[in-house]
Design an enzyme around this catalytic site. Structure first.
Site, PDB file in Angstrom:
ATOM      1  N   CYS A   1       0.821  -1.214   0.000  1.00 50.99           N
ATOM      2  CA  CYS A   1       0.000   0.000   0.000  1.00 50.99           C
ATOM      3  C   CYS A   1       0.858   1.268   0.000  1.00 50.99           C
ATOM      4  O   CYS A   1       0.625   2.184  -0.790  1.00 50.99           O
ATOM      5  CB  CYS A   1      -0.985  -0.013   1.162  1.00 50.99           C
TER       6      CYS A   1
HETATM    7  N1  LIG Z   1      -4.362  -4.334   4.903  1.00 52.19           N
HETATM    8  C1  LIG Z   1      -3.834  -3.624   3.917  1.00 52.19           C
HETATM    9  O1  LIG Z   1      -4.058  -2.397   3.840  1.00 52.19           O
HETATM   10  C2  LIG Z   1      -2.955  -4.263   2.896  1.00 52.19           C
HETATM   11  C3  LIG Z   1      -2.639  -5.600   2.928  1.00 52.19           C
HETATM   12  N2  LIG Z   1      -1.813  -6.139   1.974  1.00 52.19           N
HETATM   13  C4  LIG Z   1      -1.470  -7.552   2.005  1.00 52.19           C
HETATM   14  O2  LIG Z   1      -2.636  -8.341   1.794  1.00 52.19           O
HETATM   15  C5  LIG Z   1      -2.522  -9.573   2.507  1.00 52.19           C
HETATM   16  C6  LIG Z   1      -3.697  -9.687   3.455  1.00 52.19           C
HETATM   17  O3  LIG Z   1      -3.662  -8.578   4.336  1.00 52.19           O
HETATM   18  P1  LIG Z   1      -4.792  -8.289   5.407  1.00 52.19           P
HETATM   19  O4  LIG Z   1      -6.097  -8.695   4.899  1.00 52.19           O
HETATM   20  O5  LIG Z   1      -4.578  -6.917   5.878  1.00 52.19           O
HETATM   21  O6  LIG Z   1      -4.329  -9.310   6.555  1.00 52.19           O
HETATM   22  P2  LIG Z   1      -5.216 -10.002   7.667  1.00 52.19           P
HETATM   23  O7  LIG Z   1      -4.284 -10.341   8.759  1.00 52.19           O
HETATM   24  O8  LIG Z   1      -6.396  -9.165   7.963  1.00 52.19           O
HETATM   25  O9  LIG Z   1      -5.716 -11.340   6.936  1.00 52.19           O
HETATM   26  C7  LIG Z   1      -4.869 -12.344   6.490  1.00 52.19           C
HETATM   27  C8  LIG Z   1      -5.593 -13.669   6.658  1.00 52.19           C
HETATM   28  O10 LIG Z   1      -4.702 -14.718   6.273  1.00 52.19           O
HETATM   29  C9  LIG Z   1      -4.858 -15.828   7.153  1.00 52.19           C
HETATM   30  N3  LIG Z   1      -3.519 -16.177   7.652  1.00 52.19           N
HETATM   31  C10 LIG Z   1      -2.763 -15.507   8.536  1.00 52.19           C
HETATM   32  N4  LIG Z   1      -1.577 -16.121   8.720  1.00 52.19           N
HETATM   33  C11 LIG Z   1      -1.587 -17.197   7.911  1.00 52.19           C
HETATM   34  C12 LIG Z   1      -0.663 -18.231   7.650  1.00 52.19           C
HETATM   35  N5  LIG Z   1       0.527 -18.265   8.259  1.00 52.19           N
HETATM   36  N6  LIG Z   1      -0.995 -19.189   6.756  1.00 52.19           N
HETATM   37  C13 LIG Z   1      -2.189 -19.170   6.144  1.00 52.19           C
HETATM   38  N7  LIG Z   1      -3.122 -18.213   6.376  1.00 52.19           N
HETATM   39  C14 LIG Z   1      -2.817 -17.239   7.241  1.00 52.19           C
HETATM   40  C15 LIG Z   1      -5.724 -15.400   8.306  1.00 52.19           C
HETATM   41  O11 LIG Z   1      -6.954 -16.086   8.176  1.00 52.19           O
HETATM   42  P3  LIG Z   1      -7.368 -17.329   9.119  1.00 52.19           P
HETATM   43  O12 LIG Z   1      -6.798 -17.066  10.475  1.00 52.19           O
HETATM   44  O13 LIG Z   1      -8.845 -17.291   9.061  1.00 52.19           O
HETATM   45  O14 LIG Z   1      -6.786 -18.531   8.459  1.00 52.19           O
HETATM   46  C16 LIG Z   1      -5.965 -13.917   8.105  1.00 52.19           C
HETATM   47  O15 LIG Z   1      -7.288 -13.522   8.331  1.00 52.19           O
HETATM   48  C17 LIG Z   1      -1.172  -9.539   3.221  1.00 52.19           C
HETATM   49  O16 LIG Z   1      -0.181 -10.136   2.435  1.00 52.19           O
HETATM   50  C18 LIG Z   1      -0.905  -8.039   3.326  1.00 52.19           C
HETATM   51  O17 LIG Z   1       0.439  -7.779   3.479  1.00 52.19           O
HETATM   52  C19 LIG Z   1      -1.325  -5.395   0.950  1.00 52.19           C
HETATM   53  C20 LIG Z   1      -1.621  -4.064   0.852  1.00 52.19           C
HETATM   54  C21 LIG Z   1      -2.438  -3.380   1.834  1.00 52.19           C
HETATM   55  C1  LIG Z   2      -0.341   0.277   9.110  1.00 49.05           C
HETATM   56  C2  LIG Z   2       0.490  -0.918   8.769  1.00 49.05           C
HETATM   57  O1  LIG Z   2       0.933  -1.638   9.649  1.00 49.05           O
HETATM   58  N1  LIG Z   2       0.691  -1.157   7.468  1.00 49.05           N
HETATM   59  C3  LIG Z   2       1.436  -2.293   6.983  1.00 49.05           C
HETATM   60  C4  LIG Z   2       1.583  -2.253   5.483  1.00 49.05           C
HETATM   61  C5  LIG Z   2       0.514  -2.979   4.754  1.00 49.05           C
HETATM   62  C6  LIG Z   2       0.967  -3.487   3.382  1.00 49.05           C
HETATM   63  O2  LIG Z   2       0.985  -2.877   2.359  1.00 49.05           O
HETATM   64  O3  LIG Z   2       1.438  -4.685   3.478  1.00 49.05           O
HETATM   65  P1  LIG Z   2       2.359  -5.644   2.640  1.00 49.05           P
HETATM   66  O4  LIG Z   2       3.480  -4.993   1.986  1.00 49.05           O
HETATM   67  O5  LIG Z   2       2.855  -6.576   3.678  1.00 49.05           O
HETATM   68  O6  LIG Z   2       1.468  -6.316   1.666  1.00 49.05           O
HETATM   69  C7  LIG Z   2       2.843  -2.323   7.573  1.00 49.05           C
HETATM   70  O7  LIG Z   2       3.454  -1.274   7.738  1.00 49.05           O
HETATM   71  O8  LIG Z   2       3.357  -3.421   7.734  1.00 49.05           O
END
Ligand SMILES: NC(=O)C1=CN([C@@H]2O[C@H](COP(=O)(O)OP(=O)(O)OC[C@H]3O[C@@H](n4cnc5c(N)ncnc54)[C@H](OP(=O)(O)O)[C@@H]3O)[C@@H](O)[C@H]2O)C=CC1
Ligand SMILES: CC(=O)N[C@@H](CCC(=O)OP(=O)(O)O)C(=O)O
Length: 341
Positions: A150
């Site tokens: 992000c």
């Molecule tokens: N949040 C954001 O703004 C952004 C997120 N991302 C990326 O998107 C992806 C998802 O992020 P986000 O939704 O915020 O994360 P969350 O932590 O909200 O969700 C990730 C989900 O993955 C599952 N999980 C966690 N650890 C593991 C594991 N070791 N193996 C398998 N499943 C697992 C969990 O589900 P359960 O426990 O139900 O199995 C969890 O709900 C990440 O890679 C993050 O870096 C990228 C850009 C922005």
């Molecule tokens: C507020 C906050 O904690 N933000 C996350 C970035 C989320 C993101 O872009 O995650 P990935 O690059 O892992 O997909 C962080 O700094 O780790």
């Protein structure tokens, strides 16, 4: 219709993704996964999606996922993602990977910043980076896309055109970034508890944040220069939204007091993004509310004394994650780029 599965469906990025996919005319959601064994209903996991899709989340093997879907949105954390993705590709699925696992080109750089050995290192450097505004041609028809982080999305979209045109120098770029708490995902961590995060503005990862090499890699490759950005993120007590303020020195085409002024810098951005439906180059100041819930990135630029200041805002969960993923999916399959968005 493309049969689609979402891995890590309990998370925040997945919640936003499912909401977008449900209004995509070419998508049928066929599987949602969790590690939980009790098969929770989607509406219970994400109350905002109640009544929109009657489906339970399941603890599926990779083979079961591959059997149920053509394209997989992998919303798992970095390090957990690559092992699954490589199996899905071997099973002939297409994948949009939300994690950082395929963004960096170099396995040593990955190990250095992520603290683990990459489980699918041979693929690094061959996966298109999912910023359509910079790499559209590589994303068209792709089988795997590395969806950007992000912070890198907001920073790169703001800086790349100015860097490439020579309006800013690659040396001395400072990126001050702020994110809402949903950027950290849904799992509990001490600094995200309400009494810790509320009424608090908290810098973190100072000098060590893993998005630093991602920003450097993409800016350097795209502009044909070498950057060495200083990147400092801050946690802001908001649910969602992200804003970056970047400070740069004027570049080769912009030297001295009579160098490029604000209007000319804005013109470079406007020209670069003239055909981009999700980038709004504005004269006013971007703010997170103006882009909340949308796939837009708002950008402006100012010449202030000896510096160029570039400001951009996105919704971290949409243009910073799920919206970008849908935009990339559309390019992979040749659909209208804005379908579902
Ligand atoms: N949040 C954001 O703004 C952004 C997120 N991302 C990326 O998107 C992806 C998802 O992020 P986000 O939704 O915020 O994360 P969350 O932590 O909200 O969700 C990730 C989900 O993955 C599952 N999980 C966690 N650890 C593991 C594991 N070791 N193996 C398998 N499943 C697992 C969990 O589900 P359960 O426990 O139900 O199995 C969890 O709900 C990440 O890679 C993050 O870096 C990228 C850009 C922005
Ligand atoms: C507020 C906050 O904690 N933000 C996350 C970035 C989320 C993101 O872009 O995650 P990935 O690059 O892992 O997909 C962080 O700094 O780790």
């Amino acid at each position: 219709m493309i049969r689609v599965a979402v891995l890590g469906a309990t998370g925040y990025a997945a919640r936003e993704l499912i909401a977008l996919l449900l209004r995509h005319p070419e998508v049928q959601i066929t599987a949602l996964t969790t590690r939980q064994e009790d098969q929770p209903h989607l509406g219970d996991v994400h109350p905002t999606l109640r009544g929109r899709l009657d489906m339970q989340l399941q603890n599926l093997t990779t083979a079961e996922v591959a059997h149920s879907a053509d394209c997989i949105f992998c919303c798992l954390p970095h390090a957990a993602s690559a092992a699954v993705v490589s199996e899905l590709l071997a099973a002939d699925c297409r994948v949009v990977d939300f994690s950082a696992d395929y963004r960096l080109n170099d396995a040593d750089v990955y190990s250095q910043w992520y603290g683990v050995t990459h489980p699918d290192a041979d693929r690094l450097g061959k996966v298109p980076y999912g910023l359509p505004e910079l790499y559209r041609e590589q994303l068209q028809g792709a089988r795997l896309v590395a969806n950007p982080g992000c912070y890198p999305t907001a920073a790169i979209l703001a800086l790349a055109p100015l860097l490439k045109s020579g309006a800013i120098s690659p040396e001395g770029i400072v990126i001050d970034a702020k994110s809402g708490v949903s950027g950290a995902g849904r799992s509990a961590k001490a600094h995200l508890h309400f009494p810790e995060a509320n009424e608090n503005l908290l810098p973190y990862g100072v000098g060590t944040h893993r998005h630093t090499p991602e920003i450097d890699q993409v800016l350097s490759n795209y502009a044909g220069v070498t950057t060495d950005v200083v990147f400092t993120p801050h946690l802001v007590p908001m649910d969602r939204g992200e804003l970056i303020t970047a400070y740069a020195n004027p570049g080769a085409t912009n030297s001295g007091n009579d160098g490029l002024q604000t209007e000319e810098l804005l013109a470079i951005l406007r020209q670069h993004y003239a055909d981009e439906q999700f980038i709004r180059v504005i004269e006013g100041i971007p703010g997170t509310k103006s882009v909340a819930g949308t796939n837009y990135c708002d950008i402006t630029v100012r010449r202030v004394r000896g510096k160029v200041i570039v400001i951009s805002a996105i919704d971290n969960l949409i243009k910073g994650a799920s919206g970008a993923a849908v935009q990339n999916f559309n390019l992979m399959y040749g659909f209208e780029e804005s379908a579902g968005l």
